[in-house]
Design a protein around this motif. Structure first.
Motif, short mmCIF file in Angstrom:
data_model
loop_
_atom_site.label_atom_id
_atom_site.label_comp_id
_atom_site.label_asym_id
_atom_site.label_seq_id
_atom_site.Cartn_x
_atom_site.Cartn_y
_atom_site.Cartn_z
N LEU A 148 14.68 -31.76 8.90
CA LEU A 148 14.57 -32.87 9.84
C LEU A 148 15.16 -34.16 9.25
O LEU A 148 15.81 -34.93 9.96
CB LEU A 148 13.12 -33.08 10.23
CG LEU A 148 12.55 -32.10 11.26
CD1 LEU A 148 11.02 -32.17 11.30
CD2 LEU A 148 13.12 -32.38 12.65
N ALA A 149 14.95 -34.37 7.95
CA ALA A 149 15.52 -35.54 7.29
C ALA A 149 17.05 -35.48 7.31
O ALA A 149 17.72 -36.50 7.53
CB ALA A 149 15.00 -35.66 5.86
N VAL A 178 14.07 -22.76 13.52
CA VAL A 178 12.81 -23.52 13.49
C VAL A 178 13.07 -25.00 13.68
O VAL A 178 12.31 -25.70 14.38
CB VAL A 178 12.08 -23.24 12.16
CG1 VAL A 178 10.88 -24.17 12.00
CG2 VAL A 178 11.62 -21.78 12.10
N LEU A 179 14.16 -25.52 13.10
CA LEU A 179 14.51 -26.92 13.30
C LEU A 179 14.82 -27.20 14.76
O LEU A 179 14.37 -28.22 15.32
CB LEU A 179 15.72 -27.28 12.43
CG LEU A 179 16.34 -28.66 12.65
CD1 LEU A 179 15.32 -29.77 12.42
CD2 LEU A 179 17.56 -28.85 11.75
N LYS A 184 13.06 -29.60 19.91
CA LYS A 184 12.71 -29.38 21.31
C LYS A 184 11.27 -29.83 21.59
O LYS A 184 11.02 -30.52 22.58
CB LYS A 184 12.87 -27.89 21.64
CG LYS A 184 12.40 -27.49 23.03
CD LYS A 184 12.52 -25.98 23.21
CE LYS A 184 11.78 -25.50 24.45
NZ LYS A 184 11.84 -24.04 24.62
N GLU A 185 10.34 -29.46 20.71
CA GLU A 185 8.94 -29.82 20.92
C GLU A 185 8.72 -31.32 20.82
O GLU A 185 7.78 -31.85 21.43
CB GLU A 185 8.07 -29.07 19.91
CG GLU A 185 8.01 -27.57 20.17
CD GLU A 185 7.21 -26.83 19.13
OE1 GLU A 185 6.77 -27.46 18.13
OE2 GLU A 185 7.00 -25.61 19.30
N ALA A 186 9.59 -32.00 20.07
CA ALA A 186 9.49 -33.45 19.95
C ALA A 186 10.19 -34.18 21.09
O ALA A 186 10.19 -35.42 21.12
CB ALA A 186 10.08 -33.90 18.62
#
Length: 318
Positions: A148-149, A178-179, A184-186
């Motif tokens: 994510l970073a 997974v990223l 997507k969930e965020a």
């Protein structure tokens, strides 16, 4: 019976070339088996972690990266990263974010350099690699946090999400998926495309190919995968979506290219992922090289070159 394709060659010249290619593949298999036998766990415990990491580094050195690109390491905070930039004229409006493999317990920028350079050469895009923290010292979700970073760094540079091709091999393929799910969930925008080489999509190891190809695979064993998953996620729950993308809700994902070798025990991880993507209505392409092994794209073989050409076709034309 293998087919011979002629481009001005005599039959004997083409046959000789095929023989050389087969010998090269056999030599690579022998080297892989040697490295694997020196580093793979012999039981369910993660033994000899440093030896495993050293073997991954040796593998990275055995396979020469492509020519015609620059390699520019730097630090993002405490995380090592590197740009692979084509030296010839290239597309500066798109980029590849590459997640290296290694079972979440090994791998570094030296290992990542091989596929990063091939991706840069084949696509004409700059490729960003990052050295995420490894288990067991840094178990889940450390690698995801680092991914994510790296993603946020690209956004800060001004790339749009759809300008990014997210790529990964083996555990890096798991991390790429997974990223994407985390974005997507965020409620964030997703990458333009995903390119996955021999992705590890099911940490529960439930595919039939684990048994069917256990004698064929020169790289992976069930014992090895069970050991590294225990190191990465000691709490268990390996069939949960955050660990096994095969069980994610992938609806809304961008187009996905999946490549795998027919001799690998992770074959079903790729085949079942395609079915899962199909059921969710996600555009995808599955490509198999029947006689190849896990992440064969790393190696200097005609099949690897063909695979990278198909990556380029998917990225540039799909």
């Amino acid at each position: 019976m293998k087919k011979l394709w002629f481009t001005g060659q005599s039959f004997s010249e083409a046959a000789e070339e095929l023989s050389v290619n087969e010998k090269a593949a056999q030599a690579m298999l022998a080297a892989l088996k040697t490295v694997h036998s020196l580093s793979a766990p012999t039981d369910g415990a993660l033994e000899g972690l440093e030896r495993q990491r050293q073997s991954q580094n040796i593998l990275g050195r055995l396979v020469s990266p492509e020519l015609g690109y620059s390699w520019e390491p730097f630090q993002l905070g405490s995380m090592p990263m590197a740009w692979a930039r084509p030296e010839c004229g290239h597309d500066r409006h798109h980029v590849v974010l590459y997640c290296h493999g290694g079972g979440y317990t090994s791998g570094n920028l030296g290992y990542a350099r091989v596929l990063a350079s091939k991706l840069a050469k084949s696509t004409g895009y700059e490729v960003l690699s990052f050295e995420y923290r490894l288990a067991p010292e840094h178990p889940y979700p450390a690698a995801l946090e680092d991914a994510l970073a790296a993603w946020d760094y690209l956004m800060e540079l001004g790339y749009g999400a759809r300008d990014v091709v997210l790529a990964g091999d083996s555990a890096g393929g798991n991390l790429a998926l997974v990223l994407t799910q985390a974005l997507k969930e965020a409620g964030r925008r997703l990458p333009g495309k995903l390119v996955l080489c021999s992705p590890w999509t099911d940490m529960s190891c439930s595919g039939d190919s684990y048994e069917a190809h256990k004698e064929d695979d020169p790289v992976l064993t069930r014992a090895y995968l069970e050991a590294v998953r225990q190191a990465y996620a000691p709490q268990g729950g390996w069939d949960q979506p955050e660990l096994s993308p095969l069980f994610q809700d992938v609806s809304g994902f961008p187009p996905v290219l999946v490549q795998y070798g027919g001799h690998e025990i992770l074959a079903d991880d790729a085949i079942r992922l395609k079915k899962h993507l199909d059921e969710a209505g996600v555009p995808n392409v599955l490509q198999c090289w029947p006689e190849m092994w896990h992440v064969f794209q790393m190696f200097p073989l005609p099949q690897s070159q063909q695979a990278m050409e198909r990556v380029a076709a998917f990225v540039l034309d799909y």
